[in-house]
Design an enzyme around this catalytic site. Sequence first.
Site, PDB file in Angstrom:
ATOM      1  N   ALA A 256      -1.619  12.948   2.702  1.00 10.05           N
ATOM      2  CA  ALA A 256      -0.777  13.103   1.515  1.00 10.05           C
ATOM      3  C   ALA A 256       0.675  12.843   1.895  1.00 10.05           C
ATOM      4  O   ALA A 256       1.087  13.070   3.024  1.00 10.05           O
ATOM      5  CB  ALA A 256      -0.931  14.514   0.959  1.00 10.05           C
ATOM      6  N   GLY A 257       1.435  12.367   0.933  1.00 12.15           N
ATOM      7  CA  GLY A 257       2.849  12.094   1.191  1.00 12.15           C
ATOM      8  C   GLY A 257       3.439  11.318   0.036  1.00 12.15           C
ATOM      9  O   GLY A 257       3.067  11.569  -1.121  1.00 12.15           O
ATOM     10  N   CYS A 264       0.002  -5.211  -0.930  1.00  9.21           N
ATOM     11  CA  CYS A 264      -1.416  -5.333  -1.300  1.00  9.21           C
ATOM     12  C   CYS A 264      -1.895  -4.248  -2.251  1.00  9.21           C
ATOM     13  O   CYS A 264      -2.206  -4.531  -3.405  1.00  9.21           O
ATOM     14  CB  CYS A 264      -2.268  -5.328  -0.038  1.00  9.21           C
ATOM     15  SG  CYS A 264      -1.798  -6.652   1.087  1.00  9.21           S
TER      16      CYS A 264
HETATM   17  C1  UGA Z   1      -4.224  -2.784   3.036  1.00  8.99           C
HETATM   18  C2  UGA Z   1      -5.685  -2.483   3.416  1.00  8.99           C
HETATM   19  O1  UGA Z   1      -5.748  -1.308   4.204  1.00  8.99           O
HETATM   20  C3  UGA Z   1      -6.283  -3.651   4.198  1.00  8.99           C
HETATM   21  O2  UGA Z   1      -7.640  -3.410   4.479  1.00  8.99           O
HETATM   22  C4  UGA Z   1      -6.156  -4.913   3.347  1.00  8.99           C
HETATM   23  O3  UGA Z   1      -6.642  -6.051   4.032  1.00  8.99           O
HETATM   24  C5  UGA Z   1      -4.688  -5.147   3.020  1.00  8.99           C
HETATM   25  O4  UGA Z   1      -4.168  -4.013   2.302  1.00  8.99           O
HETATM   26  C6  UGA Z   1      -4.600  -6.372   2.172  1.00  8.99           C
HETATM   27  O5  UGA Z   1      -5.096  -6.366   1.038  1.00  8.99           O
HETATM   28  O6  UGA Z   1      -4.155  -7.423   2.666  1.00  8.99           O
HETATM   29  P1  UGA Z   1      -1.914  -2.687   4.361  1.00  8.99           P
HETATM   30  O7  UGA Z   1      -1.258  -3.043   3.064  1.00  8.99           O
HETATM   31  O8  UGA Z   1      -1.495  -3.380   5.605  1.00  8.99           O
HETATM   32  O9  UGA Z   1      -3.499  -2.887   4.244  1.00  8.99           O
HETATM   33  O10 UGA Z   1      -1.618  -1.135   4.572  1.00  8.99           O
HETATM   34  P2  UGA Z   1      -2.459   0.213   4.688  1.00  8.99           P
HETATM   35  O11 UGA Z   1      -2.597   0.592   6.104  1.00  8.99           O
HETATM   36  O12 UGA Z   1      -3.687   0.156   3.868  1.00  8.99           O
HETATM   37  O13 UGA Z   1      -1.446   1.239   4.008  1.00  8.99           O
HETATM   38  C7  UGA Z   1      -1.088   1.080   2.642  1.00  8.99           C
HETATM   39  C8  UGA Z   1      -0.154   2.163   2.196  1.00  8.99           C
HETATM   40  O14 UGA Z   1      -0.855   3.397   2.067  1.00  8.99           O
HETATM   41  C9  UGA Z   1       1.024   2.449   3.122  1.00  8.99           C
HETATM   42  O15 UGA Z   1       2.196   2.592   2.352  1.00  8.99           O
HETATM   43  C10 UGA Z   1       0.637   3.752   3.800  1.00  8.99           C
HETATM   44  O16 UGA Z   1       1.747   4.497   4.187  1.00  8.99           O
HETATM   45  C11 UGA Z   1      -0.136   4.434   2.687  1.00  8.99           C
HETATM   46  N1  UGA Z   1      -1.099   5.458   3.159  1.00  8.99           N
HETATM   47  C12 UGA Z   1      -2.123   5.115   3.975  1.00  8.99           C
HETATM   48  C13 UGA Z   1      -0.971   6.775   2.729  1.00  8.99           C
HETATM   49  O17 UGA Z   1      -0.050   7.116   1.952  1.00  8.99           O
HETATM   50  N2  UGA Z   1      -1.871   7.711   3.153  1.00  8.99           N
HETATM   51  C14 UGA Z   1      -2.894   7.384   3.977  1.00  8.99           C
HETATM   52  O18 UGA Z   1      -3.677   8.302   4.320  1.00  8.99           O
HETATM   53  C15 UGA Z   1      -3.009   6.065   4.402  1.00  8.99           C
END
Ligand code: UGA
Length: 435
Positions: A256-257, A264
Amino acid sequence: MRLSVIGCGYLGAVHAAAMAGLGHTVVGVDVDEAKIAALSQARAPFFEPGLPEVLASAMASGRLSFTTDFSAVAGAEVHFVAVGTPQSAGSDAADLRFVDAAFASLLEHVSPGDVIVGKSTVPVGTAARLAQLVAGRVPGATLAWNPEFLREGFAVQDTVSPDRLVYGVPSGEEGVRAARILDEVYASAVAAGTPVIVTDYATAELVKVAANAFLATKISFINAMAEIAEATGADVTQLADAIGHDARIGRRFLNAGVGFGGGCLPKDIRAFSARARELGRGESVRFLEEVDKINLRRRDRVVDLVREETGGLHGVRVAVLGLAFKPHSDDIRDSPALDIAVRLAEGGAIVTATDPEAIPNARRRAPHLTYTDTAADAVADADIVVLITEWPEFTNLDPHTLGHLVTHKTIIDGRNALNPDAWRTAGWKFRGLGR
Ligand code: UGA
């Protein structure tokens, strides 16, 4: 094999370099001359851990080149299309302008027998439409759709060792051949036992958006629990730990945050909703509108917390730690951190922001903010410190040292990435989200 990659952004540049690293001969094509000039000198045009090394060794091998000239793709047997599909201005739908332009230019140079492989994230139905275009322009060429699941920050690793491969192919012999050729492209991953799902175009397109919709929903679910925790005195972090022990739920993506941002997740759930509405199935994914709203509310919550702690934003000195949408990236597209920093400044706060990699991009988007290279400079004389992107540089900060630099020892942990006890013991007023 000889491959071409059209579009050299976060996805295409990594794909081109990683495929050359695997032994293929690759030409990367992009209309952006500055990007091609950088890549041609083995310089990554954005921050991605591991990419400079892969680029340098692939360029040195002579198997990787970059150009703005589409005719260079002639001679490649497989052409990957990896251009962006941003949100349209003024609507939730994906803007397919770059995909359409890439296909128009590419098809001038494709030969019968070639396989064109779409990697961009597109609304379901796009591949079927493009397959007709390909059949009309280059009879004998085949279109496949092979969505990409890489995460920024782990892009090279995710490209070389994906957790699954999905091929959307036409039916019959043509599809069998396309799948065989893709197996050759990804021979090392296939040999390592990576699951391969061979399916139709619509399923392949949907797998991608469904995966991102699920991840976004998981994050908004825990952020909704954070809102309830705030109303009840519960601790969302312990709640996530406890439910995460259930293997059916799992602890990953339950942090959470301030929620999700980036190029994406936000635009993909909006484009998915828009496409579902076009299909007359808007109701099936209406919950994604709620997922989006919960996500954006968390940013309001941080701005409100700053206001609450300082008694009003006007003239308050706020140190913002983090600008990228997540750590290990310089990407500020739809970044919660930059959004919050800008909104605090709009409210009258004097914002000083820092980030290990994203300052140049943030400065272009928000030139009116003050940026500093280090956390120590950012927090100097601050009335309140707000951590929004959980870079290790920030989560490892020593509360005692920092305490000597600020005017008021108040910190908001926008990612639940700090140890509240350590900060409180050092005399800080500590506020988390949902705890
Ligand atoms: C995301 C997907 O995870 C990939 O599988 C996908 O290929 C990609 O989009 C895409 O469509 O190209 P990405 O955008 O690099 O990847 O980032 P994530 O690691 O998924 O994080 C996304 C956001 O969620 C970030 O802002 C992160 O801080 C947030 N997040 C992630 C949370 O707030 N809580 C979490 O528990 C995890």
